[in-house]
Design a protein around this motif. Structure first.
Motif, PDB file in Angstrom:
ATOM      1  N   ILE A  38       6.625 -13.204   5.743  1.00 57.58           N
ATOM      2  CA  ILE A  38       5.633 -12.959   6.786  1.00 57.58           C
ATOM      3  C   ILE A  38       6.028 -11.696   7.548  1.00 57.58           C
ATOM      4  O   ILE A  38       7.145 -11.587   8.055  1.00 57.58           O
ATOM      5  CB  ILE A  38       5.542 -14.147   7.755  1.00 57.58           C
ATOM      6  CG1 ILE A  38       5.154 -15.413   6.996  1.00 57.58           C
ATOM      7  CG2 ILE A  38       4.540 -13.859   8.872  1.00 57.58           C
ATOM      8  CD1 ILE A  38       5.228 -16.674   7.844  1.00 57.58           C
ATOM      9  N   ALA A  40       4.989  -9.561  10.767  1.00 59.04           N
ATOM     10  CA  ALA A  40       4.193  -9.727  11.985  1.00 59.04           C
ATOM     11  C   ALA A  40       4.604  -8.693  13.018  1.00 59.04           C
ATOM     12  O   ALA A  40       5.702  -8.133  12.972  1.00 59.04           O
ATOM     13  CB  ALA A  40       4.360 -11.136  12.546  1.00 59.04           C
ATOM     14  N   LYS A  49       0.588   0.705   9.957  1.00 60.70           N
ATOM     15  CA  LYS A  49       0.434  -0.630   9.368  1.00 60.70           C
ATOM     16  C   LYS A  49       0.510  -0.572   7.845  1.00 60.70           C
ATOM     17  O   LYS A  49       1.298  -1.309   7.223  1.00 60.70           O
ATOM     18  CB  LYS A  49      -0.912  -1.224   9.794  1.00 60.70           C
ATOM     19  CG  LYS A  49      -1.296  -2.532   9.096  1.00 60.70           C
ATOM     20  CD  LYS A  49      -2.676  -2.994   9.559  1.00 60.70           C
ATOM     21  CE  LYS A  49      -3.219  -4.106   8.661  1.00 60.70           C
ATOM     22  NZ  LYS A  49      -2.459  -5.363   8.779  1.00 60.70           N
ATOM     23  N   VAL A  66       2.693 -11.995   3.549  1.00 59.37           N
ATOM     24  CA  VAL A  66       1.650 -12.471   4.455  1.00 59.37           C
ATOM     25  C   VAL A  66       1.548 -11.449   5.581  1.00 59.37           C
ATOM     26  O   VAL A  66       2.490 -11.272   6.357  1.00 59.37           O
ATOM     27  CB  VAL A  66       1.969 -13.866   5.024  1.00 59.37           C
ATOM     28  CG1 VAL A  66       0.896 -14.293   6.030  1.00 59.37           C
ATOM     29  CG2 VAL A  66       2.082 -14.894   3.894  1.00 59.37           C
ATOM     30  N   ASP A  67       0.433 -10.753   5.635  1.00 61.40           N
ATOM     31  CA  ASP A  67       0.247  -9.654   6.576  1.00 61.40           C
ATOM     32  C   ASP A  67      -0.268 -10.179   7.916  1.00 61.40           C
ATOM     33  O   ASP A  67      -1.411 -10.608   8.035  1.00 61.40           O
ATOM     34  CB  ASP A  67      -0.736  -8.647   5.983  1.00 61.40           C
ATOM     35  CG  ASP A  67      -1.121  -7.555   6.968  1.00 61.40           C
ATOM     36  OD1 ASP A  67      -0.404  -7.362   7.964  1.00 61.40           O
ATOM     37  OD2 ASP A  67      -2.158  -6.892   6.718  1.00 61.40           O
ATOM     38  N   GLN A  68       0.581 -10.125   8.936  1.00 62.72           N
ATOM     39  CA  GLN A  68       0.182 -10.464  10.300  1.00 62.72           C
ATOM     40  C   GLN A  68       0.408  -9.285  11.243  1.00 62.72           C
ATOM     41  O   GLN A  68       0.517  -9.457  12.457  1.00 62.72           O
ATOM     42  CB  GLN A  68       0.942 -11.704  10.791  1.00 62.72           C
ATOM     43  CG  GLN A  68       0.604 -12.973  10.020  1.00 62.72           C
ATOM     44  CD  GLN A  68       1.328 -14.210  10.535  1.00 62.72           C
ATOM     45  OE1 GLN A  68       2.130 -14.148  11.471  1.00 62.72           O
ATOM     46  NE2 GLN A  68       1.053 -15.341   9.916  1.00 62.72           N
ATOM     47  N   ARG A  70      -0.752  -6.204  13.406  1.00 63.68           N
ATOM     48  CA  ARG A  70      -1.975  -5.881  14.126  1.00 63.68           C
ATOM     49  C   ARG A  70      -1.811  -4.521  14.805  1.00 63.68           C
ATOM     50  O   ARG A  70      -0.734  -4.157  15.271  1.00 63.68           O
ATOM     51  CB  ARG A  70      -2.286  -6.948  15.190  1.00 63.68           C
ATOM     52  CG  ARG A  70      -2.478  -8.362  14.614  1.00 63.68           C
ATOM     53  CD  ARG A  70      -3.739  -8.449  13.787  1.00 63.68           C
ATOM     54  NE  ARG A  70      -3.964  -9.792  13.251  1.00 63.68           N
ATOM     55  CZ  ARG A  70      -3.691 -10.151  12.008  1.00 63.68           C
ATOM     56  NH1 ARG A  70      -3.154  -9.272  11.169  1.00 63.68           N
ATOM     57  NH2 ARG A  70      -3.948 -11.377  11.593  1.00 63.68           N
ATOM     58  N   ASP A 163      -7.373  -5.389  13.234  1.00 59.52           N
ATOM     59  CA  ASP A 163      -7.223  -5.414  11.788  1.00 59.52           C
ATOM     60  C   ASP A 163      -8.612  -5.543  11.176  1.00 59.52           C
ATOM     61  O   ASP A 163      -9.564  -5.970  11.845  1.00 59.52           O
ATOM     62  CB  ASP A 163      -6.344  -6.585  11.332  1.00 59.52           C
ATOM     63  CG  ASP A 163      -5.791  -6.400   9.918  1.00 59.52           C
ATOM     64  OD1 ASP A 163      -6.019  -5.325   9.327  1.00 59.52           O
ATOM     65  OD2 ASP A 163      -5.117  -7.323   9.427  1.00 59.52           O
TER      66      ASP A 163
END
Length: 245
Positions: A38, A40, A49, A66-68, A70, A163
């Protein structure tokens, strides 16, 4: 398997060396949840990003990401206002003149242009905009990969997105490749009044974009690079544009 902290240190060292940006005011976190890594945190722009995600894939030993991440928005924009802005921008774009544009508001579908009966017509499509916590999600169908990529760029251009998640399907099966990416970026630069597309050259190899040419200011140089990073499914951006004194 390396720890999230180890991967983060490796990624940030390369990121700061390549981009010359320090993200001390934008803390990034990486952690494992089962077999998924993850990622984040908050980043200053879309280029940061996408570059961070690309570097993480290179250093994460093939782990699922898992792209979190922002993008920081200051001042923040409310979900309703952002949804309206994106819908209006899509409705005004010539490339989407044959598309039905609609929005999902509190679970209800609101048609902003056209009728749902048109969505299935030949040469037509439908783009549905949903916004939650500053994240814009695009669903529906469009007629080409270029239109799919242009939809993402249009949403980012509105300003206020933390996003953009593009789930649009392409009606006709179409092979993606370097020529397709180059064509989409040409359309994007020509549509962006902040850059002079005729002074910028585009080369795409193995989905990696290289920009060259001359522009009048550092702001224009950065904008062209941001436009390239806004495209989906690319392998990176190299900015060799020079600023003419």
């Amino acid at each position: 398997m390396q720890s999230g902290d180890t991967v983060l240190k490796q990624v940030m060292a390369v990121f700061e060396r390549e981009s010359h940006l320090k993200l001390h005011n934008h803390p990034i976190h990486m952690s494992f949840d089962g077999s998924a890594l993850i990622v984040a945190g908050e980043v200053p722009d879309i280029a940061s990003k996408k570059r961070l995600l690309q570097l993480t894939r290179m250093h994460s030993e093939g782990q699922r990401l898992v792209d979190q991440l922002r993008v920081t928005v200051n001042p923040p924009v409310g979900d309703g206002e952002l949804r309206t802005r994106i819908g209006e921008r899509l409705a005004q774009a010539a490339e989407f003149r044959n598309c039905v544009i609609c929005a999902r508001v509190k679970g209800q579908l609101e048609v902003l242009r056209g009728t749902m009966d048109q969505a299935g017509n030949d040469g037509s499509g439908v783009v549905e905009v949903t916004v939650e916590d500053g994240v814009a999600t695009l669903t529906g169908q469009v007629i080409s990969l270029s239109h799919r990529r242009l939809a993402s760029v249009t949403a980012w251009w509105v300003g206020g997105c933390r996003d953009v998640v593009n789930l649009l399907e392409v009606v006709a099966v179409e092979a993606d490749g370097d020529d397709e990416i180059s064509e989409a970026l040409h359309l994007v630069l020509e549509a962006d009044l902040r850059v002079r597309a005729e002074q910028i050259t585009i080369n795409v190899k193995n989905h990696r974009i290289t920009l060259a040419g001359w522009v009048a200011s550092e702001a224009e140089r950065r904008q062209a690079e941001q436009d390239a990073w806004c495209l989906d499914a690319i392998g990176g951006v190299v900015n060799r544009i020079q600023v003419r004194a």
